[in-house]
Design an enzyme around this catalytic site. Structure first.
Site, PDB file in Angstrom:
ATOM      1  N   HIS A   1     -19.531  33.163 -46.612  1.00  0.00           N
ATOM      2  CA  HIS A   1     -18.137  32.934 -46.218  1.00  0.00           C
ATOM      3  C   HIS A   1     -17.596  34.010 -45.285  1.00  0.00           C
ATOM      4  O   HIS A   1     -16.394  34.077 -45.052  1.00  0.00           O
ATOM      5  CB  HIS A   1     -17.244  32.809 -47.463  1.00  0.00           C
ATOM      6  CG  HIS A   1     -17.533  31.567 -48.263  1.00  0.00           C
ATOM      7  ND1 HIS A   1     -17.076  31.376 -49.547  1.00  0.00           N
ATOM      8  CD2 HIS A   1     -18.240  30.447 -47.947  1.00  0.00           C
ATOM      9  CE1 HIS A   1     -17.491  30.189 -49.987  1.00  0.00           C
ATOM     10  NE2 HIS A   1     -18.202  29.619 -49.043  1.00  0.00           N
TER      11      HIS A   1
ATOM     12  N   CYS B   1     -12.600  37.233 -31.981  1.00  0.00           N
ATOM     13  CA  CYS B   1     -11.627  36.954 -30.927  1.00  0.00           C
ATOM     14  C   CYS B   1     -11.454  35.430 -30.832  1.00  0.00           C
ATOM     15  O   CYS B   1     -12.434  34.691 -30.764  1.00  0.00           O
ATOM     16  CB  CYS B   1     -12.121  37.523 -29.592  1.00  0.00           C
ATOM     17  SG  CYS B   1     -11.066  37.051 -28.208  1.00  0.00           S
TER      18      CYS B   1
HETATM   19  P1  OAD Z   1     -13.773  31.680 -58.448  1.00  0.00           P
HETATM   20  O1  OAD Z   1     -12.547  32.513 -58.566  1.00  0.00           O
HETATM   21  O2  OAD Z   1     -13.621  30.224 -58.236  1.00  0.00           O
HETATM   22  O3  OAD Z   1     -14.651  31.856 -59.762  1.00  0.00           O
HETATM   23  C1  OAD Z   1     -14.930  33.104 -60.292  1.00  0.00           C
HETATM   24  C2  OAD Z   1     -15.913  32.934 -61.430  1.00  0.00           C
HETATM   25  O4  OAD Z   1     -16.241  34.218 -61.909  1.00  0.00           O
HETATM   26  C3  OAD Z   1     -15.385  32.138 -62.628  1.00  0.00           C
HETATM   27  O5  OAD Z   1     -16.341  31.179 -63.022  1.00  0.00           O
HETATM   28  C4  OAD Z   1     -15.192  33.200 -63.703  1.00  0.00           C
HETATM   29  O6  OAD Z   1     -15.415  32.688 -65.014  1.00  0.00           O
HETATM   30  C5  OAD Z   1     -16.254  34.198 -63.323  1.00  0.00           C
HETATM   31  N1  OAD Z   1     -16.002  35.588 -63.765  1.00  0.00           N
HETATM   32  C6  OAD Z   1     -14.829  36.213 -63.990  1.00  0.00           C
HETATM   33  N2  OAD Z   1     -15.037  37.491 -64.342  1.00  0.00           N
HETATM   34  C7  OAD Z   1     -16.389  37.682 -64.331  1.00  0.00           C
HETATM   35  C8  OAD Z   1     -17.237  38.795 -64.605  1.00  0.00           C
HETATM   36  N3  OAD Z   1     -16.744  39.976 -64.962  1.00  0.00           N
HETATM   37  N4  OAD Z   1     -18.561  38.612 -64.484  1.00  0.00           N
HETATM   38  C9  OAD Z   1     -19.080  37.410 -64.127  1.00  0.00           C
HETATM   39  N5  OAD Z   1     -18.335  36.339 -63.862  1.00  0.00           N
HETATM   40  C10 OAD Z   1     -17.004  36.467 -63.959  1.00  0.00           C
HETATM   41  O7  OAD Z   1     -14.680  32.349 -57.321  1.00  0.00           O
HETATM   42  P2  OAD Z   1     -15.893  31.725 -56.476  1.00  0.00           P
HETATM   43  O8  OAD Z   1     -16.684  30.773 -57.285  1.00  0.00           O
HETATM   44  O9  OAD Z   1     -16.582  32.848 -55.853  1.00  0.00           O
HETATM   45  O10 OAD Z   1     -13.765  30.923 -50.537  1.00  0.00           O
HETATM   46  O11 OAD Z   1     -15.094  30.917 -55.384  1.00  0.00           O
HETATM   47  C11 OAD Z   1     -15.780  30.349 -54.316  1.00  0.00           C
HETATM   48  C12 OAD Z   1     -14.947  30.392 -53.075  1.00  0.00           C
HETATM   49  O12 OAD Z   1     -13.654  29.826 -53.325  1.00  0.00           O
HETATM   50  C13 OAD Z   1     -14.616  31.794 -52.572  1.00  0.00           C
HETATM   51  O13 OAD Z   1     -15.665  32.328 -51.794  1.00  0.00           O
HETATM   52  C14 OAD Z   1     -13.395  31.578 -51.772  1.00  0.00           C
HETATM   53  C15 OAD Z   1     -12.641  30.649 -52.681  1.00  0.00           C
HETATM   54  O14 OAD Z   1     -11.719  29.811 -52.089  1.00  0.00           O
HETATM   55  C16 OAD Z   1     -13.167  31.272 -49.392  1.00  0.00           C
HETATM   56  O15 OAD Z   1     -12.272  32.080 -49.326  1.00  0.00           O
HETATM   57  C17 OAD Z   1     -13.718  30.570 -48.226  1.00  0.00           C
END
Ligand code: OAD
Length: 280
Positions: free
Chosen positions: A136, A144
Site C-alpha cells: 500500500h 508528484c
Molecule cells: P485493520 O485495522 O483492518 O486490522 C488490524 C488487525 O490487527 C485486526 O484483525 C486486529 O484484531 C489485529 N490486531 C490488533 N492488535 C494486534 C496485535 N497487537 N497483534 C496482532 N494483531 C493485532 O488493519 P489491516 O488489516 O492492516 O489500507 O487493514 C488493511 C488496510 O485497510 C490498511 O492497509 C489500510 C486500511 O484501509 C490503506 O490505507 C490503503
C-alpha cells in the site's frame, strides 16, 4: 456471530496450550526453506500505531472517503495532507516492537523469507527487514501529481501543507494506495509469486478484509503452503488457517522464535505437510 476467545474458555490451560502450539509451529517452520509473511496494522499496534478497524481504529474516528481516496485529495488536498502529516508525526515517534524484530531476524534463517505488508509505516525496514513488499505504499514517500516522480520526504511536521514538487511546483501526494486505486501490478505479481512458492505463510495482524491482500493466503494455501494466522481476534481467514495462534504479534512471534531456537536447526526438507488436527 460472536466467537469466544480460547483464553476465556481454557483459562489457565491457555498458556500451556500456546506453548504446545508454538512447539508444533516450530516443527513446521523449522523444516521450511521458503517462508512468506503477510502483515497488517496489528503488527504495529504494540508500537503505538493505531489500527484501522478496531474499537479505537482510525476508520472509527475518520471517514476514509474524506481522507484516503483520490476524490478526497482532489476536493481538499490540504485536509488530506493534514491527516497524513499527523500520522507521519505519530509514526516518527514510535519504534519497531518485538514482533517486527523477530521477523527481521528470521530473514537470515531461511533460504527465502519475505515480508509482504499492507502497512505504510516503514517499521519493518526500521527493524532491519530488507526483503519487504509494501503493497500500500510508504508514508515517507511523496509522488508528484504532474510528473509522477517518487521521492522520500522525511520532514515532520511538514513546513508547507499541501507540499509542492521542488522541480515543477505541482502538488505532491502521499505515495500511498488509496481506496479505489490499483496496487502496483509488478509488486502484486511478485507478492502472488512469493505466496505461490512458499511452504509456510504467516498472516499477522490483519483483519483480512481488504483486497487484494486478503486473497494472498488463499493463493499460498492453493499452492500447498501451511497457513498460520496470528491475531488476538478471529478473522474471515481463521476458519481456513491450518493453525491459529490467538494473541498479540509482539508476544506470539517471540514465543515462536524461542520455540524455533530451542528446536535447533531444521532439516531443511520443507515443512511437514500433515496438517495440525484442529482448524482455526
Ligand atoms: P485493520 O485495522 O483492518 O486490522 C488490524 C488487525 O490487527 C485486526 O484483525 C486486529 O484484531 C489485529 N490486531 C490488533 N492488535 C494486534 C496485535 N497487537 N497483534 C496482532 N494483531 C493485532 O488493519 P489491516 O488489516 O492492516 O489500507 O487493514 C488493511 C488496510 O485497510 C490498511 O492497509 C489500510 C486500511 O484501509 C490503506 O490505507 C490503503
Amino acid at each position: 456471530m460472536i466467537f469466544a476467545r480460547e483464553s476465556d474458555i481454557l483459562g489457565n490451560e491457555f498458556e500451556a496450550m500456546k506453548d504446545e502450539k508454538a512447539a508444533r509451529l516450530a516443527d513446521v517452520l523449522g523444516g521450511a526453506e521458503r517462508v512468506v509473511v503477510l502483515t497488517g496494522a496489528g503488527i504495529s499496534a504494540e508500537s503505538g500505531v493505531p489500527t484501522f478497524r478496531g474499537p479505537e481504529g482510525l476508520w472509527r474516528q475518520y471517514r476514509a472517503e474524506t481522507l484516503a481516496t483520490p476524490e478526497a485529495f482532489e476536493r481538499d488536498p490540504a485536509l488530506v495532507w493534514q491527516w497524513y502529516d499527523w500520522r507521519r508525526g505519530l509514526i516518527s515517534r514510535v519504534e519497531p516492537n518485538a514482533g517486527h524484530r523477530v521477523l527481521a531476524e528470521w530473514e537470515n534463517m531461511f533460504q527465502s523469507f519475505a515480508v509482504i505488508t499492507q502497512n505504510v509505516d516503514g517499521l519493518h525496514r526500521k527493524a532491519g527487514s530488507r526483503n519487504v513488499l509494501e503493497l500500500h505504499g510508504d508514508i515517507w514517500m511523496t509522488r508528484c501529481t504532474r510528473e509522477k516522480t517518487v521521492r522520500q520526504n522525511l520532514e515532520s511536521p511538514l513546513q508547507k501543507i499541501p507540499p509542492v514538487c521542488p522541480d515543477c511546483g505541482a502538488l505532491l501526494r502521499p505515495h500511498i494506495v488509496w481506496f479505489g486505486e490499483s496496487l502496483d501490478p509488478e509488486l502484486l505479481d511478485r507478492a502472488f509469486r512469493l505466496c505461490g512458492t512458499s511452504q509456510v505463510m504467516l498472516v499477522v495482524g490483519t483483519s483480512s478484509v481488504v483486497q487484494p491482500a486478503a486473497t494472498l493466503p488463499f493463493a499460498a494455501a492453493e499452492a500447498g503452503a501451511v497457513i498460520i494466522e496470528i491475531n488476538p481476534e478471529r478473522t474471515p481467514l481463521t476458519p481456513h488457517a491450518d493453525l491459529f495462534m490467538q494473541g498479540k504479534a509482539g508476544e506470539i512471534l517471540p514465543l515462536l522464535d524461542r520455540a524455533l531456537k530451542a528446536k535447533g536447526p531444521g532439516e531443511g526438507g520443507g515443512p511437514r505437510r500433515e496438517k495440525p488436527s484442529e482448524k482455526g
